[in-house]
Design an enzyme around this catalytic site. Structure first.
Site, mmCIF file in Angstrom:
data_model
loop_
_atom_site.group_PDB
_atom_site.id
_atom_site.type_symbol
_atom_site.label_atom_id
_atom_site.label_comp_id
_atom_site.label_asym_id
_atom_site.label_seq_id
_atom_site.Cartn_x
_atom_site.Cartn_y
_atom_site.Cartn_z
ATOM 1 N N ASP A 128 -66.301 -13.267 -27.801
ATOM 2 C CA ASP A 128 -66.965 -14.245 -28.525
ATOM 3 C C ASP A 128 -67.109 -15.697 -27.962
ATOM 4 O OD1 ASP A 128 -67.502 -11.819 -30.262
ATOM 5 O OD2 ASP A 128 -65.624 -12.525 -31.579
ATOM 6 N N ASP B 97 -43.840 -30.241 -9.361
ATOM 7 C CA ASP B 97 -43.061 -31.154 -10.356
ATOM 8 C C ASP B 97 -42.897 -30.879 -11.725
ATOM 9 O OD1 ASP B 97 -42.666 -32.741 -8.048
ATOM 10 O OD2 ASP B 97 -44.723 -33.991 -8.187
ATOM 11 N N HIS C 297 -46.760 -8.924 -8.496
ATOM 12 C CA HIS C 297 -48.419 -9.050 -8.389
ATOM 13 C C HIS C 297 -49.010 -10.435 -8.900
ATOM 14 C CE1 HIS C 297 -52.809 -7.801 -8.876
ATOM 15 N NE2 HIS C 297 -52.669 -7.451 -7.738
ATOM 16 N N HIS D 144 -62.888 -9.843 -7.291
ATOM 17 C CA HIS D 144 -61.365 -9.689 -7.639
ATOM 18 C C HIS D 144 -61.002 -10.317 -8.985
ATOM 19 C CE1 HIS D 144 -57.174 -10.382 -6.292
ATOM 20 N NE2 HIS D 144 -57.236 -9.056 -5.997
ATOM 21 N N LYS E 95 -49.502 -14.353 -9.647
ATOM 22 C CA LYS E 95 -49.854 -15.638 -8.543
ATOM 23 C C LYS E 95 -49.902 -16.895 -9.271
ATOM 24 C CE LYS E 95 -52.827 -11.938 -8.200
ATOM 25 N NZ LYS E 95 -52.386 -11.134 -7.099
ATOM 26 N N LYS F 64 -59.893 -11.105 -12.708
ATOM 27 C CA LYS F 64 -59.450 -10.284 -13.868
ATOM 28 C C LYS F 64 -59.506 -11.161 -15.205
ATOM 29 C CE LYS F 64 -56.669 -9.799 -10.137
ATOM 30 N NZ LYS F 64 -56.843 -8.775 -9.537
#
Length: 488
Positions: free
Chosen positions: A413, A232, A225, A406, A227, A408
């Site tokens: 604070d 470089d 899952h 979508h 991404k 996450k």
């Protein structure tokens, strides 16, 4: 007839118990699978064969048995050369120092359970719109001179996917080392043929841990899952966006796509690169990436340095430590004033649920924003159930109305935050391979807070009264979904 049916049911129950109990797993997941296998004879076993089996020992060993000593030492040497993380934080970075001090126990936690150091001297840019993110990403890919490593749960063979593939082919023809990892299920519809032009140009692409969508090999669980992109060894990306047209808001079903992704330069890129190489080498044992090649881990340039501190944290079924979940819990515990969360799936286990409840009852402003629409209907009913329960304890719950949420993200604070691929659910905590960036930077935390506040303009609060006024059928579906939450 009744005796025959009773005998079949008894045999089914005994086999179900043997099947579920022979492998160690979370007790809540154990009971959920027993429920499925006993209440849905025969069909339950078919479901279990696709969604209940553990990751094979062969694949686990391919991932766990990699020797990372040389790579970790190489990274440590590089960071030492640039006043890195084993030294004191720059005393002139007052705001960063305050953030690190508040999160010091979190830093230590990840050092112990994920062996990841605190990365300083980073520049971080936050993206919340796919158009902006992918325009920047494509520009960075076009500028690649040495190497490109890419890993996405979803890499669709659509317009955006084809645009990025064309850039990768061009760079591979120019001599750039290109490696692409994708999840076979998350990239459903994208075949090996799609990546053939890249292979012919000298690049490489393949499914994570060689898990293709064959009937014998098929599993719903243990998905890649993550991404991540590293270019470089200097520019990195991590967050919630995948590669596909729907992430640009081109899918009529979802409309506007609201997500959060980070662009990084600085020492944190070394850690992204390390995880990308580990994932590739476990997936392509005959085509290994050299773990200490200078093109993958170059010396940190002055123009790529910033003032942000962060840790790159991974978790997955190869470990029982549940690193990102532990990080979420510690973040919630550290909150003194507020803890704001965005997640498309809200299916917390008992420990995470209790952390949220304790924080809210302690006077912390706990807010959770979830989508107003489902992408997986049954999962969404479980999300609604837990949202209704948390609302009873003073957690403010919001439905995002402007398309699909979508992102996450967690903001605590004015100092701490997390952005990555891991949702607040059992699947991300225990079953998927995930990656998050935990941020120790007040400016970034405040920027993410402003994004949350802006999203509130397109969100509707769901109160205890709102949940109580739901229809009985909807409430029933939510309770059923809750029973199966540990295996959703």
């Amino acid at each position: 007839m009744l005796i025959t049916l009773a005998t079949i049911y008894v045999i089914n129950t005994v086999v179900a118990l043997i099947t579920v109990l022979r492998e160690p797993r979370d007790i809540s997941a154990t009971w959920a699978w027993i429920l499925v296998l006993t209440l849905i004879p025969v069909v339950g076993f078919i479901i279990y064969s696709f969604a209940g089996r553990k990751l094979s020992h062969r694949r686990l060993f391919a991932y766990q048995d990699q020797d990372t000593t040389a790579m970790r030492q190489h990274i440590a040497d590089l960071m030492t050369q640039t006043e890195s993380l084993n030294r004191d934080i720059d005393p002139h970075q007052n705001e960063s120092v305050a953030s690190v001090r508040q999160g010091r126990s979190l830093v230590t936690l990840f050092q112990n359970i994920n062996q990841t150091a605190l990365a300083t001297k980073n520049h971080v840019k936050i993206f919340t719109a796919g158009q902006d993110l992918f325009e920047q990403m494509k520009a960075d890919l076009r500028a690649a001179q040495e190497s490109i490593n890419i890993e996405f749960y979803t890499f669709y063979a659509d317009e955006l996917g084809s645009e990025i593939l064309d850039i990768l082919v061009d760079r591979a023809k120019a001599g750039v080392a290109v490696h692409v990892i994708y999840d076979a299920l998350g990239s459903f519809g994208t075949t090996k043929k799609f990546f053939k032009p890249l292979e012919e140009a000298g690049g490489h692409a393949g499914p994570f841990l060689k898990r293709r969508l064959t009937l014998i090999d098929f599993q719903l669980n243990f998905r890649d899952h993550r991404k991540m992109v590293v270019i470089d060894g200097e520019v990195g990306y991590v967050g919630g966006f995948n590669i596909g047209d729907q992430y640009l808001g081109r899918d009529k079903k979802f409309g506007h796509w609201r997500d959060t992704h980070l662009r990084l330069t600085g020492s944190a890129v070394y850690f992204l690169q390390a995880h990308l190489i580990l994932d590739w080498n476990a997936s392509a044992p005959k085509n290994q990436i050299p773990v200490t090649e200078p093109c993958y881990f170059p010396k940190l340039k002055a123009e790529n340095q910033g003032h942000s501190n962060l840790q790159i944290v991974t978790s997955g079924p190869e470990s029982d430590d549940e690193q990102i979940k532990m990080g979420y819990i510690r973040l919630i515990q550290l909150a003194k004033e507020r803890c704001w969360i965005q997640t498309p799936y809200l299916i917390p286990d008992d420990s995470t649920f209790d952390a949220l409840r304790i924080a809210a009852n302690s006077g912390v402003d706990v807010r959770i924003m979830v989508p107003c629409m489902p992408d997986h209907p049954f999962v969404y009913r479980a999300t609604q159930y837990y949202a209704s329960q948390l609302a009873k304890y003073g957690v403010k719950v919001y439905y995002y109305d402007n398309g699909f949420l979508h992102a996450k993200t967690v903001v605590v604070d004015n100092h701490l935050a997390s952005v990555g691929s891991a949702n607040f659910d059992f699947r991300s905590f225990k079953l998927n391979f995930e990656v998050n960036a935990f941020l120790y930077d007040s400016k970034l935390a405040q920027e993410l807070s402003r994004d949350f506040e802006n999203d509130l303009k397109s969100a509707t609060e769901q109160t205890v009264v709102d949940f109580a006024n739901q229809g009985r059928w909807l409430t029933f579906k939510q309770y059923i979904a809750r029973l199966l939450a540990p295996i959703l």
